[in-house]
Design an enzyme around this catalytic site. Structure first.
Site, short mmCIF file in Angstrom:
data_model
loop_
_atom_site.label_atom_id
_atom_site.label_comp_id
_atom_site.label_asym_id
_atom_site.label_seq_id
_atom_site.Cartn_x
_atom_site.Cartn_y
_atom_site.Cartn_z
N ASP A 389 0.87 -1.16 0.00
CA ASP A 389 0.00 0.00 0.00
C ASP A 389 0.92 1.22 0.00
O ASP A 389 1.89 1.26 0.75
CB ASP A 389 -0.89 0.00 1.24
N THR A 391 0.53 4.79 0.67
CA THR A 391 0.55 5.80 1.72
C THR A 391 0.93 5.19 3.07
O THR A 391 0.30 4.24 3.52
CB THR A 391 -0.81 6.50 1.84
N ASP A 592 -0.62 -0.30 6.36
CA ASP A 592 -0.62 0.33 7.68
C ASP A 592 -1.97 0.91 8.08
O ASP A 592 -2.15 1.31 9.23
CB ASP A 592 0.42 1.46 7.72
#
Length: 712
Positions: A389, A391, A592
């Site tokens: 992912d 970001t 995250d």
């Protein structure tokens, strides 16, 4: 409290109060009492001799610690619960102490016991192996227990008591190591799943919220849980509504809508909304802890390599008997046959494989990487695909505002930024922080000109500003969910101005009024990490992002990534991971955020970053506890090193024991010599299995612990 200082150096202090100073449970209470002081980091107690080991911050605080110890009386002692850190250390301490006692008893017996007494104890210990071997024989099982029993029986039949004793001693060590491996793995799992929530928000009768210690919460209390927080108790929703992700509880990736009257469980996380919960169950009574207990008693976390080693060990047994029978058939010499029978491939295999795995897990922990089970470390080593992912993973999650564009003449650039900052300041996510910070830097002041900001469950942010409805969010949220219209002129402007940026859209009274362009630069080390992962055998590097195609492409070029997916919705991430698995790929997912949790759960092995959301840490199989992306490379090297160690052990075991078989069959060595070399080589292979893959720091730490336990 009366005590003697046993060790005092740097910021580590150990005192001893004597054997009957406190019980084991009172030791836990004493530790929690000392840990209430901010300058004390860790406390370990031993009820065996009243030892208290204290790690603290600042040498100048030493006098304060002595003052605290001096002031403790019998009335201050209470029975407490151990922390996961204390439990983990106790497991290691008990294991080392057990080994020390085993070696001590063996050495004492060899020096002080007369031969008849030593033989009596040998026969006593042998009865266990003979009985288990007989049980396998009567059940028609040709397994390791039968081989061990036959080898012990054969040695005793020939009068070779010393080889029989050595074999049984080594098998006892193997059992102790296996028990320690299982306990340590379970402790690691429980520690990684533990909620570790210190402060809750207690709701009073008048509706006010007050911070309260988690230890003070009792059944019937009402607590408020906010968006993004983990629910710490089992209970019933009495007010509010929220979307609760129950993936850690049910495995279902989609969030569940909870309103008044619905039940919620500890360990689940609020994705959107706020709720007040009436407490039903706390601590060990919660459903989460019951599930942890079930997981601890399962075999699901065992690495495939360990299971295969156990199967291989059992499969070798018939060949050991065959080799023994053929030796006796062709030589007619019972001594030669016994020399062959004394060689047990399976013992070394069963010992070294779990040792290699648990050693790698502990080394990962020492390097601030929490692995929930050996199977996940194994999957990380064999994976050929890694999905990031963008970001917060490939970027620092520290976005900055680079442009603000008004889309009509009704509002100026300053108006758009002012309203956005005014609304976004109520939220703690990184983009909201970037907008508020940028307004401050430009000297744009905003006041509370809007009504209460509403986080619409499963939709986005909305409020009323100057009697007008204002919504802020992504393109999908405004145009698809909210039905905001966009004209061709605006579409052209968006394509022209914001191609390489992430965009926050603002609509007022159903019309698009502003764009805020956000840049979240990639981590400096990200490209080097990706290059190293490719060099370590991960063939497919894939980036997922909700950014536009142009922004995603720009980041991919900067990172050297050839595969990426842009404008990915949260629900698409898990589908993409499943598609990759259907293609036969072994997938690592690194994320995250709350929205990453379904994809993390779907991957073969998942990794959460240091600043991940609560739910991402709960779902992830491996959690990085430092903010260094290079840990992904370190973890790959560690997991690969674990497999190299296991394969090297196999080659050594075959070489040494194969040689012993040949030498024993030819009569070059006696059964006693065969057993001695076999046992010593197995011990050596076991010791080599604990050798650090990444360095010697961890080994030194174990030596310190061993010295402390022996001293206790």
């Amino acid at each position: 409290m009366k005590y003697r200082v046993m060790y005092d150096k740097g910021t580590r202090l150990r005192v001893r109060s004597g054997q009957w100073a406190f019980t084991k449970e009172e030791g836990y209470g004493l530790a929690s009492l000392l840990l209430e002081n901010d300058f004390i980091n860790e406390v370990y107690t031993s009820h065996r001799n009243g030892s208290i080991l204290i790690y603290y911050v600042g040498v100048e605080n030493k006098s304060k610690i002595f003052d605290i110890l001096d002031s403790i009386t019998l009335d201050d002692l209470f029975e407490g619960e151990p922390t996961q850190l204390q439990i983990s250390k106790e497991i290691t301490d008990d294991f080392i102490l057990k080994l020390v006692k085993m070696f001590g008893r063996r050495l004492f017996g060899r020096i002080f016991y007369p031969i008849p007494l030593r033989r009596f104890f040998t026969l006593l210990h042998a009865s266990k192996f003979l009985w288990e071997g007989l049980d396998s024989l009567t059940s028609f099982r040709v397994d390791v227990a039968l081989l061990d029993g036959a080898a012990v029986a054969g040695a005793l039949w020939q009068g070779d008591f010393e080889p029989a004793t050595s074999m049984m001693f080594l098998l006892a060590i193997s059992d102790a190591l296996e028990e320690y491996t299982v306990q340590k793995a379970k402790s690691t799992l429980r520690d990684s799943l533990a909620l570790n929530i210190d402060t809750l928000w207690l709701v009073g009768e008048d509706g006010t919220e007050e911070p309260c210690s988690a230890l003070e919460i009792k059944k019937g209390d009402k607590i408020k849980v906010h968006m993004g927080d983990i629910i710490p108790v089992d209970g019933k929703v009495v007010d509010g509504e929220a979307m609760v992700n129950e993936a850690s509880m049910t495995g279902e990736p989609l969030a569940v809508h909870k309103r008044a009257g619905k039940t919620v469980h500890a360990g689940t996380v609020i994705e959107e909304g706020n709720i007040i919960v009436e407490v039903y169950s706390i601590n060990k009574e919660t459903r989460l802890n019951k599930i942890i207990d079930l997981i601890e008693n399962s075999e699901e976390l065992k690495a495939d390599a360990q299971s295969k080693a156990e199967e291989l060990a059992d499969s070798i047994v018939p060949y050991s008997f065959l080799a023994t029978a053929l030796t006796y058939l062709f030589t007619g010499n019972a001594k030669r046959a016994l020399s062959v029978l004394m060689v047990d491939f399976s013992c070394a295999i069963k010992l070294t494989t779990p040792l290699s795995i648990i050693s790698a897990m502990r080394e990962a922990s020492d390097n601030r990487m929490m692995v929930k089970g050996g199977k996940f470390l194994e999957s990380y080593a064999t994976a050929d695909t890694i999905v990031f992912d963008k970001t917060g993973t490939l970027t620092n999650a520290s976005p900055k505002v680079v442009h603000v564009f008004p889309m009509t003449k009704r509002y100026s650039r300053e108006d758009i930024l002012r309203m956005a900052a005014c609304i976004e300041e109520h939220f703690a996510h990184s983009i909201a922080t970037a907008i508020v910070k940028h307004a401050e830097e430009e000297g744009i002041k905003h006041e509370e000109d809007h009504s209460e900001v509403e986080y619409i469950v499963a939709h986005g942010i909305a409020t009323t500003y100057d009697d007008k409805r204002v919504v802020i969010g992504s393109r999908h949220f405004l145009f698809d969910d909210e039905g905001i219209k966009i004209n061709k002129t605006q579409e052209k402007k968006i394509k022209k101005e914001v191609q390489e940026h992430s965009v926050v859209y603002m609509a007022i009274d159903g019309k698009l009024e502003g764009l805020i362009c956000i840049d979240d630069p990639v981590r400096e080390e990200a490209k080097d990490v990706i290059d190293e992962l490719k060099g370590l055998g991960i063939e497919n590097i894939i980036m997922l992002t909700g950014d536009s195609e142009s922004a995603a492409q720009s980041s991919a070029i900067a990172l050297g990534i050839t595969q990426y997916r842009s404008q990915v919705l949260p629900e698409d991430k898990s589908r993409i991971v499943e598609e990759l698995k259907d293609e036969g790929k072994t997938v690592i997912m690194v994320g995250d955020g709350i929205n990453d949790s379904p994809a993390l759960a779907a991957a073969d092995v998942s990794v959460s970053m240091k600043h991940s959301s609560d739910i991402a840490r709960e779902v992830a199989d491996i959690s990085l506890l430092s903010d260094d992306l290079y840990d992904l490379v370190t973890l790959r090297k560690l997991s690969n090193g674990m497999f190299d160690k296991i394969n090297t052990n196999y080659r050594r075991i075959v070489a040494v024991n194969g040689s012993l078989l040949v030498l024993g069959a030819l009569g070059v060595i006696t059964p006693s010599t065969s057993s001695l070399i076999h046992n010593l080589s197995t011990m050596l292979f076991g010791a080599l299995s604990t050798k650090s893959v990444l360095g010697d720091d961890y080994s030194n730490e174990i030596k310190v612990e061993a010295i402390e336990v022996i001293d206790d």
